[in-house]
Design a protein around this motif. Structure first.
Motif, PDB file in Angstrom:
ATOM      1  N   GLY A  39       0.806  -1.214   0.000  1.00  0.00           N
ATOM      2  CA  GLY A  39       0.000   0.000   0.000  1.00  0.00           C
ATOM      3  C   GLY A  39       0.837   1.261   0.000  1.00  0.00           C
ATOM      4  N   GLU A  40       2.145   1.123   0.107  1.00  0.00           N
ATOM      5  CA  GLU A  40       3.027   2.286   0.074  1.00  0.00           C
ATOM      6  C   GLU A  40       3.195   2.775  -1.359  1.00  0.00           C
ATOM      7  OE1 GLU A  40       6.672   1.208   1.934  1.00  0.00           O
ATOM      8  OE2 GLU A  40       5.745   0.798   3.884  1.00  0.00           O
ATOM      9  N   SER A  41       3.497   4.052  -1.491  1.00  0.00           N
ATOM     10  CA  SER A  41       3.566   4.650  -2.830  1.00  0.00           C
ATOM     11  C   SER A  41       4.766   5.566  -2.932  1.00  0.00           C
ATOM     12  CB  SER A  41       2.282   5.421  -3.138  1.00  0.00           C
ATOM     13  OG  SER A  41       1.169   4.563  -3.149  1.00  0.00           O
ATOM     14  N   ARG A  42       5.933   4.967  -3.124  1.00  0.00           N
ATOM     15  CA  ARG A  42       7.114   5.804  -3.318  1.00  0.00           C
ATOM     16  C   ARG A  42       6.973   6.637  -4.579  1.00  0.00           C
ATOM     17  NH1 ARG A  42      12.605   3.126  -1.091  1.00  0.00           N
ATOM     18  NH2 ARG A  42      11.748   2.057   0.727  1.00  0.00           N
ATOM     19  N   GLY A  43       6.434   6.044  -5.632  1.00  0.00           N
ATOM     20  CA  GLY A  43       6.232   6.768  -6.880  1.00  0.00           C
ATOM     21  C   GLY A  43       4.851   7.411  -6.920  1.00  0.00           C
ATOM     22  N   LEU A  44       4.782   8.586  -7.512  1.00  0.00           N
ATOM     23  CA  LEU A  44       3.508   9.288  -7.685  1.00  0.00           C
ATOM     24  C   LEU A  44       3.375   9.712  -9.137  1.00  0.00           C
ATOM     25  CD1 LEU A  44       3.286  11.683  -4.595  1.00  0.00           C
ATOM     26  CD2 LEU A  44       1.952   9.617  -5.005  1.00  0.00           C
ATOM     27  N   GLY A  45       2.283   9.306  -9.766  1.00  0.00           N
ATOM     28  CA  GLY A  45       1.996   9.768 -11.119  1.00  0.00           C
ATOM     29  C   GLY A  45       2.817   9.068 -12.176  1.00  0.00           C
ATOM     30  N   PHE A  46       2.612   9.498 -13.428  1.00  0.00           N
ATOM     31  CA  PHE A  46       3.328   8.941 -14.566  1.00  0.00           C
ATOM     32  C   PHE A  46       3.897  10.087 -15.385  1.00  0.00           C
ATOM     33  CE2 PHE A  46       0.575   5.768 -13.264  1.00  0.00           C
ATOM     34  CZ  PHE A  46      -0.735   5.932 -13.702  1.00  0.00           C
ATOM     35  N   THR A  47       5.001   9.814 -16.053  1.00  0.00           N
ATOM     36  CA  THR A  47       5.477  10.747 -17.061  1.00  0.00           C
ATOM     37  C   THR A  47       4.604  10.619 -18.311  1.00  0.00           C
ATOM     38  OG1 THR A  47       7.005   9.120 -17.989  1.00  0.00           O
ATOM     39  CG2 THR A  47       7.851  10.555 -16.240  1.00  0.00           C
ATOM     40  N   ALA A  48       4.761  11.566 -19.220  1.00  0.00           N
ATOM     41  CA  ALA A  48       3.987  11.527 -20.461  1.00  0.00           C
ATOM     42  C   ALA A  48       4.273  10.248 -21.254  1.00  0.00           C
ATOM     43  CB  ALA A  48       4.296  12.761 -21.315  1.00  0.00           C
ATOM     44  N   SER A 371      10.743  13.558 -18.984  1.00  0.00           N
ATOM     45  CA  SER A 371       9.493  12.885 -19.338  1.00  0.00           C
ATOM     46  C   SER A 371       9.705  11.573 -20.087  1.00  0.00           C
ATOM     47  CB  SER A 371       8.642  13.803 -20.222  1.00  0.00           C
ATOM     48  OG  SER A 371       9.265  13.980 -21.487  1.00  0.00           O
ATOM     49  N   GLY A 372      10.892  11.393 -20.657  1.00  0.00           N
ATOM     50  CA  GLY A 372      11.153  10.218 -21.482  1.00  0.00           C
ATOM     51  C   GLY A 372      10.760  10.397 -22.930  1.00  0.00           C
TER      52      GLY A 372
END
Length: 489
Positions: A39-48, A371-372
């Motif tokens: 349930g932990e979330s080190r990452g938030l969101g996505f790049t394009a 963004s990659g």
């Protein structure tokens, strides 16, 4: 054989890889040490770029309403990502736990065999298969498969057991991430620097606040358990003067600024992806996104080899394409770390970069790096401007259908776009229709300055990257088809 591929680790990279393999019908076992998601979330969101990846597999609707934003940063300096061309902006505030939930459901729907509470304790790499000893609820068992992929994070058991070289720099400091309820702090998503360190404050859904704390002079510690919230409270007070003790912690973790990358992404029948292959400061939220993209690059290639459609040499292109991406990731996160975490001695550099970022070319360069969207694989095939790049979002209309390019990639197969109704072209590709869909259609809304202007045909790999285009590619279509999809049937 117990499976055709064994994947170790059920984080975003492992689950994405399992889904990609199952799209191609590869029997896949995923082994995860933890009995359930944290349930932990080190990452938030996505790049394009990750938004594009999820779109091409039809996964975006599963995330619900996703908040997007053209605003980003490079080392705490604001950058306008709106200067980039693309159908998607970066997604904000999607917790990693949600990403894992969506990818797990997708992989299971496709038939992946996910075994939680199973820890790999030994790896035996043989000439025809890889064997792993696994400690699970029913004791120790041995599983065998032609290929093993370690997606088991920065402390990867597979990387160590298989003898991968992991050069780089050790951590010099320790930082904290904490998700906390009951705090009312002003947002500081690009970071606020103080004489004693740096902090970030990000509002999350349901009244949760994401805190990031770096206190200068705080050396890395060898920890066997998660840090307590009291450590965050004390450090936050020393750096900012604010008292956050009234907050209710949901979870707290510590991390360092170590920077390492494996020398080779493949050793025989063992491959690594995600944090198992590269660790770095989590600057700009690039880690999870790069891990997912590693999996998408590897998945279709490994599936083609396992299913006997392509020669084993295709797997070498995984290292050739993703190692430079990982190397560039480490470069830019180290640069951002200097800007974010250094003291007043780098303020002149911050001031100069702030001036430079006002130039659109500079903003476009930095935004593309983070963004990659800048990624272009070096393919020996000609000078077409799209060769090696991801195919842009494009609306297409055929005799009896309308679709976008991402729609055509949902099945994880190659796609040959015939943009001029060329019967000879389609006939030359007929020997690969068990792996490649041939689509005759006309592009809609094509601008005169588009790199597709004047293009008559495009060959897309399952990961959405352009493998061949006409005119402008060296060699003919059958050569390109055999290069990426194996011999004609």
């Amino acid at each position: 054989m117990d499976a055709e591929v064994i994947v170790v680790g059920a984080g975003p990279a492992g689950l994405m890889l399992a889904g990609e393999l199952r799209l191609a019908g590869v029997k896949t076992i995923v082994l995860e040490r933890l009995a359930e998601r944290t349930g932990e979330s080190r990452g938030l969101g996505f790049t394009a770029r990750t938004m594009e990846v999820f779109d091409q597999r039809g996964l975006l609707p599963r995330f619900g309403d996703v908040e997007t934003s053209p605003v980003g940063h490079f080392g705490g300096l604001p950058v306008d990502f709106g200067v980039l061309d693309g159908a998607h902006q970066a997604a904000k505030t999607v917790p990693q736990s949600k990403t894992e939930e969506v990818l797990e459901a997708w992989a299971l729907e496709l038939g992946a065999d996910l075994r939680r509470g199973h820890e790999v304790v030994k790896v035996l790499d043989g000439p025809d298969a890889v064997a792993v000893e696994v400690k699970g609820p029913n004791g120790v068992q041995t599983l065998r498969a032609p290929y093993l992929v370690g997606c088991d994070g920065g402390r990867s058991t597979i990387r160590k057991a298989a003898g991968f070289d992991f050069p780089g720099t050790a951590a010099t400091l320790e930082m904290f991430i904490a998700d906390v309820k009951g705090l009312d702090l002003d947002p500081a998503m690009t970071g606020s620097t103080y004489s004693g360190g740096m902090v970030m404050v990000g509002p999350l859904p349901d009244g949760v606040t994401r805190l990031v704390l770096c206190e200068r002079g705080n050396p890395p510690k060898r920890r066997t358990t998660a840090p307590g919230y009291d450590e965050v409270v004390a450090g936050w007070k020393r750096v900012t003067g604010q008292d956050i003790s009234a907050g209710e912690p949901i979870w707290v973790t510590a991390f360092g600024n170590a920077t390492r990358q494996i020398s080779e992404y493949r050793r025989g029948r063992v491959l690594l992806a995600g944090d198992a292959a590269h660790i770095h400061l989590p600057a700009g939220g690039q880690g999870m996104n790069t891990s997912v993209q590693d999996a998408v690059n590897l998945g279709w290639k490994l599936a083609s080899v396992v299913r006997g459609k392509a020669p084993e040499a295709l797997l070498d292109t995984y290292h050739e394409e993703r190692h430079p991406v990982g190397r560039r990731l480490l470069m830019n996160t180290r640069a951002q770390g200097l800007l974010l975490l250094s003291g007043s001695e780098v303020q002149p550099l911050r001031d100069v970069l702030t001036e430079l970022i006002r130039y659109e070319d500079v903003s476009r360069h930095l935004a593309g790096m983070v963004s990659g969207l800048e990624i272009r694989y070096e393919l020996d095939g000609g000078r077409h401007p799209l060769l090696g790049r991801r195919m842009p979002h494009l609306e297409l209309a055929g005799a009896d259908f309308k679709a976008s390019v991402p729609d055509l990639l949902h099945a994880g197969r190659g796609v040959l776009l015939d943009l001029t109704d060329n019967e000879v072209l389609r006939r030359r590709a007929a020997g690969w229709t068990d792996r490649v869909d041939i689509v005759t259609a006309e592009p809609h809304g094509l601008r005169a300055d588009s790199p597709l202007a004047g293009t008559t045909a495009v060959l897309l790999r399952p990961d959405g990257h352009v493998a061949w285009a006409a005119p402008g590619s060296h060699g003919d279509l059958p050569m390109a088809l055999e290069r990426w999809f194996g011999p004609a049937r």
